[in-house]
Design a protein around this motif. Structure first.
Motif, PDB file in Angstrom:
ATOM      1  N   ALA A 125      39.802  43.065  32.452  1.00 21.52           N
ATOM      2  CA  ALA A 125      39.279  44.313  33.013  1.00 21.52           C
ATOM      3  C   ALA A 125      38.596  44.030  34.348  1.00 21.52           C
ATOM      4  O   ALA A 125      37.944  43.000  34.527  1.00 21.52           O
ATOM      5  N   ARG A 126      38.752  44.951  35.263  1.00 20.60           N
ATOM      6  CA  ARG A 126      38.148  44.786  36.589  1.00 20.60           C
ATOM      7  C   ARG A 126      36.629  44.609  36.475  1.00 20.60           C
ATOM      8  O   ARG A 126      36.030  43.813  37.206  1.00 20.60           O
ATOM      9  N   ALA A 127      36.007  45.344  35.545  1.00 21.07           N
ATOM     10  CA  ALA A 127      34.555  45.247  35.396  1.00 21.07           C
ATOM     11  C   ALA A 127      34.128  43.853  34.966  1.00 21.07           C
ATOM     12  O   ALA A 127      33.052  43.376  35.357  1.00 21.07           O
ATOM     13  N   CYS A 128      34.948  43.177  34.165  1.00 25.66           N
ATOM     14  CA  CYS A 128      34.610  41.815  33.742  1.00 25.66           C
ATOM     15  C   CYS A 128      34.689  40.852  34.920  1.00 25.66           C
ATOM     16  O   CYS A 128      33.808  39.996  35.097  1.00 25.66           O
ATOM     17  N   LEU A 129      35.717  40.976  35.728  1.00 24.98           N
ATOM     18  CA  LEU A 129      35.853  40.102  36.884  1.00 24.98           C
ATOM     19  C   LEU A 129      34.731  40.337  37.893  1.00 24.98           C
ATOM     20  O   LEU A 129      34.133  39.385  38.423  1.00 24.98           O
ATOM     21  N   LEU A 130      34.404  41.600  38.166  1.00 26.81           N
ATOM     22  CA  LEU A 130      33.345  41.908  39.123  1.00 26.81           C
ATOM     23  C   LEU A 130      31.968  41.520  38.581  1.00 26.81           C
ATOM     24  O   LEU A 130      31.131  40.968  39.299  1.00 26.81           O
ATOM     25  N   GLY A 131      31.741  41.800  37.306  1.00 25.47           N
ATOM     26  CA  GLY A 131      30.440  41.518  36.729  1.00 25.47           C
ATOM     27  C   GLY A 131      30.123  40.041  36.647  1.00 25.47           C
ATOM     28  O   GLY A 131      28.958  39.644  36.640  1.00 25.47           O
ATOM     29  N   LEU A 132      31.168  39.216  36.581  1.00 25.14           N
ATOM     30  CA  LEU A 132      30.989  37.771  36.443  1.00 25.14           C
ATOM     31  C   LEU A 132      31.424  37.034  37.705  1.00 25.14           C
ATOM     32  O   LEU A 132      31.694  35.835  37.658  1.00 25.14           O
TER      33      LEU A 132
END
Length: 388
Positions: free
Chosen positions: A156-163
């Motif tokens: 998920a894009r949110a996982c890549l951005l969040g980490l």
């Protein structure tokens, strides 16, 4: 109260209890991975498109997904197995790794599980951008040295951005405040396997760790709800009782209404007749975290067995991999490892890694003081799960 403020309650494990717990841990992790692999190829498809591709009954067994073609895929990837996992299972593995490391680091006087889980997620993030393990990092532990994990599987894009950096999201300052997809929920089952913890602390820890990547309250509360339901199942409760307990705990949390409503709709759908794709569709498509959780709960409640529940969970219009992961996690924790379909299990990618990590988790939770502590030094265990 913060989950970091207190540890698990003390319990005494007999041989029978240890065996039952290990079976539920294995069942939860393997069941989630099977659901992930079963539904992943259908994730971008509507139900009509699924039936067009796979036949009038839709998906009936694991089938190979797309090849590693995205940036970050391992340059020499092994042959694609029929039951191929995605980032949902990858992150679940690193959740377990982080929880074990938190227990080990407690010996040092450092007790903040959200930080240890966040560090584990950063190790996962490295698998999404590096070609392979960094052998210079001796503190990575064994899981981050598994080469097959260095493959980008639709994260998920949110996982890549969040980490993407080392800054940890918190409930006060969460990463991606508008992220509402189910990716934080699909990795949160392992928090529920902390059976020595009180349910409200399981909820708090899962919520805090979901905020590392998903800041919308419905997303992080869905993650907490999923963990509490798994917690009840791992302790031997019925699924309905586990959901009712979760609803009671959610009612105390600001922003709970979308999650509460979704779970209540799932319970209501059970009473509306024979299980069907139409009733699944009445709960939403699953693109929102609370919808995916509701679909998984409904399918787990009405499934005649794990196979039936999983097939119902993946044959619908929405993200089939997410709903399959959540449903498989619930059913595996409920019934244990031996109830999983043997043929599907035999084809599951990473099965040996999942089993090894599940058994390590069960051993840490039941025999941790014998493995490490102020008066105990087990070099092998500390090499697998370094304190650093």
């Amino acid at each position: 109260m913060s989950a970091a403020a207190t540890g698990p309650t003390t319990s005494i494990w007999g041989r029978t209890e240890q065996q039952d717990f290990r079976s539920r841990v294995r069942g939860s992790l393997l069941g989630g991975a099977i659901g992930d692999a079963l539904g992943a190829p259908a994730t971008p498809l509507t139900l009509d498109a699924i039936r067009t591709r796979y036949g009038p009954e839709g998906i009936t067994a694991p089938t190979a997904g797309k090849a590693d073609s995205e940036p970050g895929a391992h340059p020499i990837a092994p042959p694609t197995p029929p039951a191929r996992i995605t980032a949902a299972t990858q992150l679940t593995l690193f959740t377990v790794d982080g929880l074990i490391r938190a227990q080990v680091r407690r010996d040092t006087g450092a007790w903040h599980p959200p930080t240890d889980v966040h560090r584990a997620y950063l190790r996962w993030a490295a698998t999404q951008r590096d070609w392979g393990p960094d052998e210079r990092r001796k503190d990575n532990g064994w899981l981050a040295r598994e080469e097959w994990l260095y493959s980008r599987r639709d994260p998920a894009r949110a996982c890549l951005l969040g980490l993407a950096d080392d800054v940890m999201g918190t409930l006060d300052r969460p990463k991606n405040p508008d992220a509402r997809d189910p990716a934080a929920v699909t990795r949160s089952g392992p928090f529920g396997l902390l059976v020595g913890w009180e349910p409200q602390l399981v909820l708090q820890l899962a919520v805090e760790c979901a905020a590392h990547t998903h800041g919308d309250p419905a997303a992080y509360l869905s993650a907490g709800a999923h963990a509490v339901i798994v917690h009840g199942l791992a302790r031997g409760e019925s699924l309905d009782a586990a959901v009712q307990r979760t609803l009671a705990l959610l009612a105390q949390r600001p922003g709970h209404q979308p999650v509460t409503d979704a779970l209540q709709h799932a319970l209501g759908a059970v009473r509306q007749g024979m299980p069907s794709p139409g009733l699944v569709a009445s709960l939403g498509e699953g693109h929102l975290a609370q919808e995916a959780l509701a679909i998984a709960v409904y399918c787990a409640l009405v499934g005649e067995d794990i196979r039936h529940g999983l097939l119902l969970a993946v044959n619908h219009d929405g993200p089939s991999g997410a709903t399959g992961t959540l449903c498989g996690t619930l059913l595996g924790a409920l019934h244990g490892e031996t109830a999983l379909p043997p043929g599907w299990l035999a084809e599951l990618e990473g099965r040996s890694t999942l089993l090894e990590l599940a058994d390590d988790f069960a051993m840490e939770m039941t025999q941790g003081p014998a493995l490490h502590g102020p008066a105990v030094n087990s070099p092998g265990w500390l090499a697998r799960y370094p304190r650093a």
